[in-house]
Every structure is written in C-alpha cells, then in structure tokens.
Design an enzyme around this catalytic site. Structure first.
Site, PDB file in Angstrom:
ATOM      1  N   ASP A   1     -21.126  49.896 -21.548  1.00 34.35           N
ATOM      2  CA  ASP A   1     -22.171  50.800 -21.500  1.00 34.35           C
ATOM      3  C   ASP A   1     -21.707  52.135 -22.119  1.00 34.35           C
ATOM      4  O   ASP A   1     -22.646  52.674 -22.860  1.00 34.35           O
ATOM      5  CB  ASP A   1     -22.479  50.897 -19.978  1.00 34.35           C
ATOM      6  CG  ASP A   1     -22.983  50.005 -19.502  1.00 34.35           C
ATOM      7  OD1 ASP A   1     -23.445  48.751 -20.171  1.00 34.35           O
ATOM      8  OD2 ASP A   1     -23.600  49.762 -18.192  1.00 34.35           O
TER       9      ASP A   1
ATOM     10  N   SER B   1     -28.151  55.062 -17.275  1.00 32.57           N
ATOM     11  CA  SER B   1     -28.166  56.274 -17.343  1.00 32.57           C
ATOM     12  C   SER B   1     -26.903  56.944 -16.767  1.00 32.57           C
ATOM     13  O   SER B   1     -26.559  58.186 -17.194  1.00 32.57           O
ATOM     14  CB  SER B   1     -29.336  56.793 -16.498  1.00 32.57           C
ATOM     15  OG  SER B   1     -29.293  56.404 -15.104  1.00 32.57           O
TER      16      SER B   1
END
Ligand code: GLA
Length: 385
Positions: free
Chosen positions: A172, A127
């Site tokens: 990521d 996130s």
C-alpha cells in the site's frame, strides 16, 4: 484529488493564513495478488486519482497543530508529543510517522497542518497508507530534506508495523509513492524491484463497489499472516509462495485444515499473478475476468477474509450483463469489490448492481469508476496559480 483552491480556502478558514505546501498521496487498487506482499511475492497494484491532501506550513513555535477536516477533529501537541501514544485512528497514524521521523534524526517540528481527502472511509482503498505517506513527505519537504521514494514507502510501512501494530506488507505504501497514471505495477515485494504495465483494456472499465462494511486491518489480518508463516515453517520447502501444489498435498497431514486452505490460496494466487500479467498483455478481457473470479473464490472460501456483503456483491455482479469478472479487494473483512465491466453495458450494469444490493441489504452500494493516477507528490503553494 481535492482542488488546491478548496484546500487553500479551508486552511485559511482554519488558521487565517495560506498553507505553504501541499502534500498529496493517493489510495490504491490491487488488480491481483492479495495477501501476497508480506510473503515476499509479486503484487499488481495501481494508484488511483483519489487520496489524502496534507497541507500546511512549519511554524515558529514548537506546537504541532493538525486538523482532520473530514472528521471535524483536531490535535495540538507540545514538545513531549512522542511520549504518549494515541490509542487509535488518524492521530495514531500521524504519531507513528513522527516516531519514525525522529528515528531518522529528523525530529518533528512545530507546524500548522490540515488534511482532507476524497477516498471513501473504511473502503479498503488504503487511506491509512496515504495518510502516512502524505504526512511523512510533508515534513521532509517542509524542511528541504531529501528522501528516496523507496525509503518514503518503507518509512510508512515501519510506522504501521511498529507503532500502529498492523503486520502489513509493503504494497500500500509502495504504490502510494510509486503510482503511474494509467498503469499498474508488477512489484516484487522481496526485492522492491518493479515493472509498469498498462492497466487499460479496450472496451472494458474497472469499477469499485463499496460493500459499506467498514474495513479496518487489525487482529484478524495479523492472525492470517501468522498462520501462513507457521505453514511456511512446517512445509519447510523454501518460500511458501513457490511451494509446488504436489508438495503442499504431501505435507497436508502436518498442517491443520485452516493452515492448509490458506496455504493453498496463496500458492494459487501467486501463480495467478503470472497468468494475469500475460492476460493483461494479450488484452484478453475474458481471461482477466476469469482470474479475478478465481481469486475471489480463494479469498472467500480458503483464506476466509470475505464477508456476506462482499460475496453478495460478486454474486449480484455475476448475474448482471456486462460483468467480465471481479473480486473482493484488499486485506478483507469489508471494503470494496473490484470489477471489470464492458464499457458499453456499464450504465445498465450499475443499475442492476445497485438494485440487487439494496434489495438484499436495504443499503445503497457506492460505485466508483477507477481512474488510475500518479503517486505521491509535494507542491509549494504559489497563490493565484
Ligand atoms: C492490506 C495490507 C497490505 C496487503 C493487503 C492484502 O491492504 O496493508 O499490505 O497485505 O492488505 O493484499
């Protein structure tokens, strides 16, 4: 992804007008290749259909207002914003991105923004990378400035490395920008070249189980990276990931036990990424499952990044019919396991895992079937569409 209508309503409730722009960046899974990106090897991530939506518009003032809807928090920063570093959390991530924007000569502008997401918190689905990418992309597009996908990913990583202080690799942020629906990337983290491969396997489904131990990358992660870089210097036979297992054995006496085990894990894991691509190409679900289990063993026993709950989830899954294989996923110390399950046995399998986990921990695990989606994008708001 949260619907544009809900986001528009939320924004309107908060600021009394419409948002103007919607910047979405997804979270990710990583099929295989864990703790490999920062060593320059190849990793196999995919973007998921959940992520963070950063919506809003620039304003005439030099005040930046951001509301973190899911946390019920907000910030209001004036022009001296870059002088004081927030201590932690989402404010730090946004601040870190603004610092990097300024370095590129594209300073922060006054704006009204709100963000919200559908990624479970602390579940190791990236996130923070999604927030960095969604926020940076928002400011570029709001000012009609161009940025390449690669530069956007690199900006997010620099924000995290330099200003947040996590020595993470590029995986990521890169996958959050470059994700392809139904596909995973074979990403070379040294050159940033990549190929895409289908992630679907006939008769099998990818499922995440949340260990409910909140995952946060920090000192422990940085320490692992440091220990591997030290091992690389000691072995001195070129890049650690390409060291032959025989050479590692020869150098064993010069490494401490922890360095040796960590090095053994990453060398094996990098080899496994090659076998994994072959197994995926051959649609060999048993082999794919077997490789996932080997990775879990290495992450748990050699790299030391698993937890009691993650190990228990793998153990329980292993005793449940329909499971083809799985492993803890991401940086470690909490988060999710990623599992491959026979689709026609999925319902029964899920019941068993939930029952098994709540018996051991008096906790409900949250299970998410994985839907592999596209990477980050920005859309202008056209009401009633
Ligand atoms: C975290 C980091 C990545 C990567 C993984 C482990 O997600 O942000 O860069 O190192 O851990 O593979």
């Amino acid at each position: 992804m949260i619907s544009k209508t809900s986001l528009s309503q939320l924004f309107n409730q908060n600021f009394g007008d419409s948002p103007g722009q919607h910047s979405f960046a997804p979270g990710r899974i990583n099929l295989l290749g864990e703790h490999i990106d920062y060593l320059g090897g190849q990793v196999l991530p995919a973007a998921i259909d959940r992520g963070i939506s950063f919506v809003g518009h620039l304003s005439e003032t030099d005040v930046l207002e951001v509301r973190a809807h899911d946390m019920g928090e907000s910030l209001q920063w004036g022009p001296d914003i870059l002088n004081s570093r927030p201590e932690k959390g989402w404010k730090l991530y946004i601040w870190a991105v603004l610092k990097e924007l300024e370095k590129l000569g594209r300073p922060w502008k006054g704006a009204k923004c709100l963000f919200s997401g559908d990624l479970p918190q602390g579940a190791g689905l990236s996130s923070s990378a999604a927030l960095e990418v969604a926020c940076a992309n928002f400011f570029f597009k709001a000012q009609n400035l161009k940025i390449s996908n690669e530069e956007l990913a690199l900006l997010g990583r620099r924000a995290e490395n330099i200003h947040v202080g996590t020595a993470c690799g590029i995986m990521d942020q890169f996958i959050s920008v470059h994700g392809k629906e139904d596909h995973f990337l074979q990403l070379n983290c040294d050159t940033l070249k990549y190929e895409v491969h289908p992630a679907r396997l006939e008769g099998a489904t990818w499922v995440l189980h949340n260990s409910m131990v909140s995952h946060e990358l920090g000192d422990q992660y940085n320490q692992i990276r440091k220990s591997l870089e030290e091992a690389e210097k000691i072995i001195a036979g070129g890049p650690l990931l390409e060291v032959a297992p025989e050479l590692l054995e020869e150098k064993k006496s010069q490494l401490n036990e922890s360095q040796y085990r960590k090095a053994r894990y990453v060398i094996g894991e990098h080899q496994r990424t090659r076998a994994f691509i072959q197994a995926m190409g051959a649609l060999d679900v048993s082999k794919v499952g077997e490789l996932l289990v080997k990775t879990h063993e290495g992450l748990s026993r050699d790299l030391g990044v698993s937890t009691l709950e993650l190990d228990a989830l793998i153990d329980i899954s292993g005793q449940s019919r329909g499971w083809l294989g799985g492993r803890m996923m991401g940086g470690g110390f909490g988060g999710c396991t990623l599992n491959l399950v026979k689709t026609d046995e999925l319902d029964e399998y899920l019941k068993r895992v939930h029952q098994g986990f709540s018996e051991r921990f008096s906790l409900e695990t949250e299970s998410l079937p994985v839907v592999i989606g596209e990477g980050a994008r920005v859309e202008r708001w056209i009401e009633n569409k």
